[in-house]
Design a protein around this motif. Structure first.
Motif, mmCIF file in Angstrom:
data_model
loop_
_atom_site.group_PDB
_atom_site.id
_atom_site.type_symbol
_atom_site.label_atom_id
_atom_site.label_comp_id
_atom_site.label_asym_id
_atom_site.label_seq_id
_atom_site.Cartn_x
_atom_site.Cartn_y
_atom_site.Cartn_z
ATOM 1 N N UNK A 30 0.776 -1.244 0.000
ATOM 2 C CA UNK A 30 0.000 0.000 0.000
ATOM 3 C C UNK A 30 0.802 1.286 0.000
ATOM 4 N N UNK A 31 2.114 1.181 -0.274
ATOM 5 C CA UNK A 31 2.904 2.406 -0.167
ATOM 6 C C UNK A 31 2.959 3.214 -1.462
ATOM 7 N N UNK A 32 2.919 4.505 -1.304
ATOM 8 C CA UNK A 32 2.987 5.404 -2.446
ATOM 9 C C UNK A 32 3.565 6.739 -1.970
ATOM 10 N N UNK A 62 4.797 6.176 -11.738
ATOM 11 C CA UNK A 62 4.484 5.733 -10.376
ATOM 12 C C UNK A 62 4.194 4.239 -10.423
ATOM 13 N N UNK A 63 4.840 3.495 -9.541
ATOM 14 C CA UNK A 63 4.562 2.059 -9.467
ATOM 15 C C UNK A 63 3.506 1.828 -8.387
ATOM 16 N N UNK A 64 2.363 1.231 -8.751
ATOM 17 C CA UNK A 64 1.345 1.016 -7.736
ATOM 18 C C UNK A 64 1.736 -0.115 -6.787
ATOM 19 N N UNK A 65 1.028 -0.150 -5.656
ATOM 20 C CA UNK A 65 1.284 -1.194 -4.665
ATOM 21 C C UNK A 65 0.838 -2.543 -5.226
ATOM 22 N N UNK A 74 0.097 -5.019 -2.854
ATOM 23 C CA UNK A 74 -0.539 -5.660 -1.693
ATOM 24 C C UNK A 74 -1.150 -4.589 -0.816
ATOM 25 N N UNK A 75 -2.041 -4.993 0.084
ATOM 26 C CA UNK A 75 -2.683 -4.004 0.952
ATOM 27 C C UNK A 75 -1.728 -3.520 2.043
ATOM 28 N N UNK A 76 -2.062 -2.377 2.596
ATOM 29 C CA UNK A 76 -1.262 -1.843 3.693
ATOM 30 C C UNK A 76 -1.234 -2.851 4.836
ATOM 31 N N UNK A 104 -4.294 -4.219 7.569
ATOM 32 C CA UNK A 104 -5.634 -4.093 6.987
ATOM 33 C C UNK A 104 -6.319 -5.461 6.911
ATOM 34 N N UNK A 114 -0.937 -11.742 1.967
ATOM 35 C CA UNK A 114 -1.367 -11.296 0.638
ATOM 36 C C UNK A 114 -0.330 -10.437 -0.075
ATOM 37 N N UNK A 131 4.390 10.203 1.640
ATOM 38 C CA UNK A 131 3.426 11.180 1.125
ATOM 39 C C UNK A 131 3.769 12.623 1.503
ATOM 40 N N UNK A 170 1.712 15.243 -0.514
ATOM 41 C CA UNK A 170 0.682 16.027 0.184
ATOM 42 C C UNK A 170 1.309 17.232 0.857
ATOM 43 N N UNK A 198 -2.120 21.434 -3.682
ATOM 44 C CA UNK A 198 -1.291 20.323 -3.267
ATOM 45 C C UNK A 198 -0.221 20.063 -4.328
#
Lengths: 111, 536
Positions: free
Chosen positions: B420-422, B435-438, B440-442, B445, B450, B469, B473, B481
């Motif tokens: 889940x990191x970004x 940007x490489x998406x995650x 697996x979930x954070x 969670x 998984x 972030x 952010x 932003x």
């Protein structure tokens, strides 16, 4: 209450300022429903949310975990594109059931 | 002035001078009686000689005698005049002269009596005023002591204790009760010098009285042990409430001046209490700040400023903390089977996030030590760390995003599991950053293994940047932003720099964009750039 689910409408920047209150509301709502013998299904209206940060995500994670503990789940609908991207990047689009419309989200709750 | 009349020195001197004039005029004696009691008398030489010859028993009597009763009752046959002296109140005074009579003498004696009366009245007024002045001066001295006492104490309890003794002496009261409550709870009642005046009923009445806002005198009460009391509420800052109750004034009932004095003191004490409270708050704040600084130092110590050298990679890592400690971390595990590194961000801020961060960091290190399956290296490490932390994350209602990456210098393959990191940015030497998406979930969670796995090849000059972030952010003064697009444009423009230069440029860009606006997120990054094996 919509059918068997409680609905939460979020607005604007869903960050640390809103997250704490939302987290408390979600937990109380789940426990209330569970106390009444109702499946703790929560419907979250995201249509007005323009931004979500990790604190906001954290509140939703707590919400879905609580709901699942009590036999229910949490459905999101109406994610704006910027918010959808954040969910996708953090893989949370796979952890949360996400729907386009309220109708779809409501129907998807198991009877 | 309803007290026994006392012949003081000034009055005696005055009577002496009157008496001497009467004796010169031929009187046998001159004196002054109060309520039939002779309090002053002076006799002439000739009269004393006459009485000496009459009665040997009365040899050598004093020239003046004071306070003798009826010594002159024998003068019934003698000439004598008297005049009433007005002393005010119920005192009945008389000047008398023996051995003279007649209208002229009577008029002169009347005049003396009138003057004497006036003098006495003035004297009495002066005495009263002096007594009041002395009392006021005593009060002023006590007030001064009180303010000195108060200034010495910067904590509530010692301040309270030190006030008790001074206040009791100021109001001449037998006892003093203090009532202190916090946050609307029932007040704690303490009694000084001891509990002998307290019982259950009194405590209940005091607790009720504690709610009142005005100071009040009660000179009659329903309680056996309490004759009178003075209630003094103090105006202190919420959530505290305090009041003093002075009980049983030793010299008569409480009077309005007592109330006024009490109010005056009450204001002083209230002001000092507020000052003390403020001081305490500042002190606590300073303590918290010191603790936070210490926590931040610990956190910084855990983040190596110089990453280990990994063959084939130009590495740079840094964390720039926000105003308080946070949950960002990175850790390098350079040893077998493959060198790995982790960057993570625990949700939330402050001490809870920082504590969880150190635990999570340790669990990654442990997981890296025990997992050696090269096919599944990063997912195994991620799942292990995730599993060991899931219960803790759930208990404290937090989660964390993290990415673990492993680099194989033989194949130049960089594999990663991203929970889940970004943002994670990949920029091949000849392409544009993305940007490489995650995969697996954070962490925290879902309670399942998984973790996903992806891999890419990191050739020389290819870039792999992981940041938190805090680099996305970031808000400028207009409420805009920074966002992913600006971040990617920036990376594209600085891609030819070294890892450290890229990091510096990224920090600078964020700083410039925010225009000095304070950020509430940590800014943490690991910049990885492929280099020739030999050149590193």
């Amino acid at each position: 209450m919509i059918g068997t689910a409680s609905k939460l409408e979020l607005k604007g920047r869903f960050d640390a300022y809103q997250a704490q209150g939302t987290k408390v509301w979600l937990k109380e709502e789940v426990e209330k429903m569970s106390g009444q013998g109702i499946k703790a299904n929560i419907l979250v209206d995201m249509t007005q949310v323009t931004f979500i940060d990790s604190a906001g995500l954290s509140a939703l994670v707590v919400g879905i975990k609580k709901a699942r503990e009590h036999g229910g789940t949490l459905h999101l609908f109406g994610l704006q594109q910027a918010v959808q991207i954040i969910f996708e990047l953090s893989w949370l689009d796979k952890a949360f059931p996400i729907f386009i419309t309220e109708e779809e989200a409501t129907k998807a709750f198991n009877p | 002035m309803n007290q026994t009349w006392v012949l003081n020195r000034k009055t005696k001197v005055y009577l002496e001078s009157l008496g001497e004039n009467w004796l010169k005029a031929g009187a046998d004696s001159f004196g002054f009686r109060i309520n039939g009691r002779t309090v002053y008398c002076i006799r002439s030489e000739s009269y004393r000689e006459r009485t000496l010859t009459k009665s040997p028993q009365e040899a050598a009597p004093p020239q003046q005698s004071i306070g003798l009763n009826n010594e002159f009752s024998q003068v019934a046959e003698m000439q004598s005049i008297s005049a009433r002296v007005r002393l005010g109140d119920s005192q009945n005074g008389t000047l008398f002269v023996d051995g003279l009579d007649g209208l002229a003498h009577q008029q002169r004696l009347d005049l003396d009596a009138s003057f004497f009366g006036d003098t006495q009245q003035l004297q009495s007024d002066v005495d009263t005023i002096s007594a009041e002045l002395v009392e006021k001066q005593d009060q002023l001295v006590t007030l001064y002591q009180l303010s000195q006492t108060m200034r010495r104490h910067l904590e509530i309890q010692p301040l309270f204790s030190s006030l008790i003794v001074t206040l009791q002496s100021l109001f001449h009261s037998q006892g003093l009760f203090t009532l202190v409550s916090s946050g609307g709870l029932s007040p704690i009642v303490s009694a000084y010098p001891d509990n002998s005046l307290l019982d259950g009923n009194i405590i209940r009445a005091l607790q009720e009285m504690h709610q009142e806002k005005e100071s009040t005198i009660f000179n009659e009460t329903d309680f056996e042990k309490i004759e009178n009391l003075l209630f003094l509420p103090l105006h202190v800052k919420d959530p505290f409430q305090a009041s003093f109750v002075f009980v049983n004034k030793l010299d008569g009932p409480f009077v309005t001046p007592d109330l006024k004095l009490a109010q005056l003191i009450g204001e002083q004490i209230s002001a000092q209490f507020e000052y003390v409270q403020l001081h305490q708050e500042l002190l606590n704040k300073a303590k918290l700040q010191a603790e936070a600084d210490m926590a931040r130092n610990v956190q910084m110590q855990l983040l190596p400023t110089t990453p280990p050298s990994i063959a084939g990679l130009d590495l740079f890592a840094q964390s720039k903390p926000a105003s308080q400690v946070g949950g960002d971390f990175y850790v390098f595990m350079p040893d077998a089977p493959l060198p790995q590194f982790v960057l993570g961000d625990v949700s939330g801020k402050g001490m809870p996030a920082a504590l969880l961060m150190t635990m999570l960091r340790s669990s990654f290190q442990s997981a890296a030590r025990v997992n050696h399956n090269l096919e599944q290296l990063t997912p195994d490490v991620m799942n292990d760390a995730s599993r060991s932390m899931y219960g803790d994350f759930t208990a404290v209602e937090m989660f964390a995003t993290a990415i673990v990456a492993a680099f194989d210098i033989e194949t130049r393959e960089l594999s990663y599991s991203n929970a889940g990191h970004s943002p994670v940015i990949y920029c091949p030497a000849g392409g544009e950053p993305e940007i490489l998406p995650a995969n697996g979930p954070a962490m925290g969670v879902v309670d399942m293994d998984v973790a996903g796995q992806n891999s890419l090849t990191l050739q020389p000059d290819d870039l792999f940047i992981i940041c938190t972030d805090g680099f996305v952010e970031v808000w400028n003064e207009d409420g805009e932003m920074y966002g992913y697009d600006r971040l990617l444009d920036l990376v594209s423009s600085i891609r030819h720099y070294s890892a450290m230069e890229i990091a510096i440029e990224m920090y600078m860009a964020i700083e410039e964009f925010s225009g000095g606006t304070e950020q509430d997120d940590d800014q943490t990054l690991i910049v990885t750039k492929g280099v020739d094996h030999e050149s590193k």
